[in-house]
Scaffold this motif. Structure first.
Motif, mmCIF file in Angstrom:
data_model
loop_
_atom_site.group_PDB
_atom_site.id
_atom_site.type_symbol
_atom_site.label_atom_id
_atom_site.label_comp_id
_atom_site.label_asym_id
_atom_site.label_seq_id
_atom_site.Cartn_x
_atom_site.Cartn_y
_atom_site.Cartn_z
ATOM 1 N N TYR A 24 0.841 -1.206 0.000
ATOM 2 C CA TYR A 24 0.000 0.000 0.000
ATOM 3 C C TYR A 24 0.876 1.256 0.000
ATOM 4 O O TYR A 24 0.617 2.200 -0.761
ATOM 5 C CB TYR A 24 -0.927 -0.009 1.217
ATOM 6 N N LEU A 25 1.906 1.273 0.840
ATOM 7 C CA LEU A 25 2.778 2.444 0.921
ATOM 8 C C LEU A 25 3.510 2.679 -0.393
ATOM 9 O O LEU A 25 3.644 3.822 -0.849
ATOM 10 C CB LEU A 25 3.784 2.268 2.058
ATOM 11 N N GLN A 26 3.992 1.609 -0.995
ATOM 12 C CA GLN A 26 4.692 1.740 -2.274
ATOM 13 C C GLN A 26 3.756 2.278 -3.344
ATOM 14 O O GLN A 26 4.138 3.132 -4.163
ATOM 15 C CB GLN A 26 5.268 0.388 -2.707
ATOM 16 N N SER A 27 2.524 1.806 -3.356
ATOM 17 C CA SER A 27 1.546 2.275 -4.328
ATOM 18 C C SER A 27 1.231 3.747 -4.102
ATOM 19 O O SER A 27 1.132 4.526 -5.061
ATOM 20 C CB SER A 27 0.266 1.435 -4.218
ATOM 21 N N SER A 28 1.081 4.139 -2.848
ATOM 22 C CA SER A 28 0.789 5.535 -2.530
ATOM 23 C C SER A 28 1.942 6.438 -2.927
ATOM 24 O O SER A 28 1.743 7.545 -3.436
ATOM 25 C CB SER A 28 0.508 5.684 -1.023
ATOM 26 N N GLN A 29 3.178 5.980 -2.721
ATOM 27 C CA GLN A 29 4.353 6.762 -3.092
ATOM 28 C C GLN A 29 4.433 6.932 -4.606
ATOM 29 O O GLN A 29 4.770 7.997 -5.117
ATOM 30 C CB GLN A 29 5.628 6.105 -2.563
ATOM 31 N N SER A 30 4.087 5.882 -5.339
ATOM 32 C CA SER A 30 4.105 5.971 -6.802
ATOM 33 C C SER A 30 3.100 7.000 -7.285
ATOM 34 O O SER A 30 3.377 7.789 -8.197
ATOM 35 C CB SER A 30 3.785 4.603 -7.413
ATOM 36 N N SER A 31 1.924 7.019 -6.656
ATOM 37 C CA SER A 31 0.906 7.998 -7.031
ATOM 38 C C SER A 31 1.378 9.404 -6.708
ATOM 39 O O SER A 31 1.155 10.344 -7.479
ATOM 40 C CB SER A 31 -0.399 7.700 -6.284
ATOM 41 N N GLN A 32 2.047 9.554 -5.557
ATOM 42 C CA GLN A 32 2.537 10.863 -5.146
ATOM 43 C C GLN A 32 3.582 11.387 -6.128
ATOM 44 O O GLN A 32 3.596 12.570 -6.464
ATOM 45 C CB GLN A 32 3.132 10.771 -3.732
ATOM 46 N N LYS A 33 4.434 10.518 -6.628
ATOM 47 C CA LYS A 33 5.485 10.940 -7.552
ATOM 48 C C LYS A 33 4.909 11.405 -8.885
ATOM 49 O O LYS A 33 5.547 12.169 -9.612
ATOM 50 C CB LYS A 33 6.473 9.787 -7.783
ATOM 51 N N ASN A 34 3.702 10.935 -9.213
ATOM 52 C CA ASN A 34 3.102 11.325 -10.481
ATOM 53 C C ASN A 34 2.460 12.712 -10.423
ATOM 54 O O ASN A 34 2.033 13.246 -11.445
ATOM 55 C CB ASN A 34 2.043 10.294 -10.894
ATOM 56 N N LEU A 35 2.340 13.283 -9.220
ATOM 57 C CA LEU A 35 1.760 14.612 -9.086
ATOM 58 C C LEU A 35 2.734 15.657 -9.609
ATOM 59 O O LEU A 35 3.955 15.491 -9.551
ATOM 60 C CB LEU A 35 1.433 14.895 -7.613
ATOM 61 N N ALA A 36 2.178 16.755 -10.118
ATOM 62 C CA ALA A 36 3.017 17.864 -10.576
ATOM 63 C C ALA A 36 3.468 18.657 -9.356
ATOM 64 O O ALA A 36 2.719 19.437 -8.788
ATOM 65 C CB ALA A 36 2.220 18.746 -11.529
ATOM 66 N N LEU A 37 4.699 18.416 -8.926
ATOM 67 C CA LEU A 37 5.225 19.059 -7.730
ATOM 68 C C LEU A 37 6.095 20.252 -8.100
ATOM 69 O O LEU A 37 6.771 20.257 -9.130
ATOM 70 C CB LEU A 37 6.059 18.057 -6.917
ATOM 71 N N ALA A 38 6.068 21.273 -7.229
ATOM 72 C CA ALA A 38 7.003 22.384 -7.382
ATOM 73 C C ALA A 38 8.398 21.890 -7.030
ATOM 74 O O ALA A 38 8.576 20.766 -6.555
ATOM 75 C CB ALA A 38 6.582 23.523 -6.460
ATOM 76 N N GLU A 39 9.381 22.720 -7.267
ATOM 77 C CA GLU A 39 10.743 22.367 -6.873
ATOM 78 C C GLU A 39 10.776 22.093 -5.375
ATOM 79 O O GLU A 39 10.204 22.845 -4.586
ATOM 80 C CB GLU A 39 11.698 23.504 -7.209
ATOM 81 N N THR A 40 11.422 21.009 -5.001
ATOM 82 C CA THR A 40 11.450 20.632 -3.589
ATOM 83 C C THR A 40 12.872 20.593 -3.067
ATOM 84 O O THR A 40 13.842 20.552 -3.829
ATOM 85 C CB THR A 40 10.795 19.256 -3.374
ATOM 86 N N TRP A 41 12.972 20.595 -1.731
ATOM 87 C CA TRP A 41 14.280 20.499 -1.086
ATOM 88 C C TRP A 41 14.200 19.451 0.014
ATOM 89 O O TRP A 41 13.260 19.408 0.798
ATOM 90 C CB TRP A 41 14.684 21.833 -0.465
ATOM 91 N N THR A 42 15.214 18.605 0.038
ATOM 92 C CA THR A 42 15.446 17.655 1.120
ATOM 93 C C THR A 42 16.929 17.720 1.436
ATOM 94 O O THR A 42 17.739 17.917 0.514
ATOM 95 C CB THR A 42 15.078 16.207 0.687
ATOM 96 N N PRO A 43 17.325 17.602 2.701
ATOM 97 C CA PRO A 43 18.766 17.620 2.986
ATOM 98 C C PRO A 43 19.514 16.626 2.095
ATOM 99 O O PRO A 43 19.013 15.514 1.874
ATOM 100 C CB PRO A 43 18.835 17.209 4.464
ATOM 101 N N PRO A 44 20.669 17.017 1.564
ATOM 102 C CA PRO A 44 21.396 16.126 0.642
ATOM 103 C C PRO A 44 21.591 14.715 1.190
ATOM 104 O O PRO A 44 21.560 13.750 0.430
ATOM 105 C CB PRO A 44 22.732 16.848 0.458
ATOM 106 N N ALA A 45 21.794 14.603 2.493
ATOM 107 C CA ALA A 45 22.011 13.278 3.081
ATOM 108 C C ALA A 45 20.790 12.381 2.941
ATOM 109 O O ALA A 45 20.902 11.157 3.001
ATOM 110 C CB ALA A 45 22.377 13.404 4.556
ATOM 111 N N TRP A 46 19.609 12.995 2.775
ATOM 112 C CA TRP A 46 18.376 12.207 2.634
ATOM 113 C C TRP A 46 17.866 12.162 1.207
ATOM 114 O O TRP A 46 16.858 11.517 0.914
ATOM 115 C CB TRP A 46 17.269 12.794 3.524
ATOM 116 N N ALA A 47 18.503 12.874 0.316
ATOM 117 C CA ALA A 47 17.985 12.974 -1.057
ATOM 118 C C ALA A 47 18.146 11.657 -1.806
ATOM 119 O O ALA A 47 19.023 10.860 -1.498
ATOM 120 C CB ALA A 47 18.709 14.092 -1.786
#
Length: 315
Positions: free
Chosen positions: A292-315
């Motif tokens: 379920y989590l993997q499926s939800s993440q796949s759906s989330q990645k398909n959304l049109a997202l603005a530029e995002t930032w995550t600390p490089p260590a977690w990117a």
């Protein structure tokens, strides 16, 4: 106290004789006699009055019997609580208001037949949470797992990033940014971001430390945390303080507070929640939850997202 001996005592009391208990338990009569004798020695009383015609409950045996029945039932419940396919799926979340808890609730709506035990471990430190997964105290935990930590996880553990929780600014109606449709990180620099309770020895503490350094934003964790309800009241009455929350977090407040959730852009900081589990965990519901989590993440990645930032260590 030997629970098998107690079970044998109850069977003998119910059957009216040791041989009946032996037949029901698949034991010899001699084995039944030995178990009951050992139980009597541990209690310091005679549970049966023995005679040439057999054995009957003594006064002490009659007094002990209802408690013995309850002990047997408790032992059965205890075994059932950890039996695969019977016990609930135990998942640790840092906070029941944040995106992982919201995701768990959404999963439960889709799979209401799966029993869930949502846990908040007493120690918020990630190492303690990983130990809990290793020893089976929980089936999985939601944590921010950096690339460095991912490479050094114990061999038994697996992790995957499943929720990118976009940050929002939460303010009261008096705050200078309250009426904006969105705010940039540059907009935040002159203002105090108050997050009482952020701990430096946690992964989220490290996240906000790096976030503040990278963008020149003051994250103020000074002060006693009296809980979310007090924080929301403070925000409602202040023109000076605001705080950061995740888009997936769920907070409720009185309508009179008139709090504002404002998207952050240019870039949008996201908090990377990963799920960690033991590779050899055979809890059937765990596999369903991971899918379920993997499926939800796949759906989330398909959304049109603005530029995002995550600390490089977690990117």
């Amino acid at each position: 106290m030997d629970t098998e001996a107690v079970r044998t005592f109850v069977a003998a009391a119910d059957g009216g004789q040791f041989q009946a208990a032996a037949d029901g338990l698949g034991l010899t009569q001699q084995a039944v006699s030995k178990r009951i004798a050992a139980l009597e020695r541990s209690l310091g009383v005679s549970l049966f009055v023995r005679s040439g015609r057999g054995a009957r409950l003594s006064v002490d045996g009659q007094a002990f019997l209802p408690h013995a029945r309850e002990l047997v039932k408790s032992a059965q419940r205890a075994a059932g609580s950890v039996a695969l396919g019977i016990r609930a799926l135990r998942v640790d979340v840092l906070n029941r208001r944040t995106a992982p808890a919201t995701s768990l609730q959404a999963f439960h709506r889709i799979h209401p037949q799966i029993d869930l035990d949502v846990v908040t471990l007493p120690d918020a430190n990630t190492d303690a949470a990983l130990d809990a997964v290793l020893d089976g105290s929980v089936d999985a935990t939601f944590r921010a797992i950096s690339a460095t930590r991912s490479r050094t996880l114990p061999a038994e553990l697996r992790s995957t990033r499943v929720i990118d929780d976009r940050h929002q600014l939460l303010t009261g109606p008096k705050h200078p940014l309250a009426d904006k449709a969105s705010v940039s990180l540059a907009d935040l620099r002159p203002h105090r971001i108050w997050m009482p309770g952020v701990r430096s020895d946690t992964d989220w503490g490290a996240y906000y430390d790096e976030f503040g350094r990278t963008f020149g934003i003051r994250i103020d964790s000074v002060g006693t945390s009296f809980g979310v309800d007090v924080l929301l009241e403070e925000l409602a009455n202040s023109a000076l303080i605001s705080t950061l929350i995740g888009e997936g977090s769920r907070y409720l407040w009185p309508e009179s507070y008139d709090l504002r959730r404002i998207p952050i852009v240019d870039p949008t900081p996201v908090y990377p929640h990963a799920i960690v589990w033991r590779a050899d965990n055979r809890q059937p519901a765990l596999r369903v939850f991971l899918e379920y989590l993997q499926s939800s993440q796949s759906s989330q990645k398909n959304l049109a997202l603005a530029e995002t930032w995550t600390p490089p260590a977690w990117a």
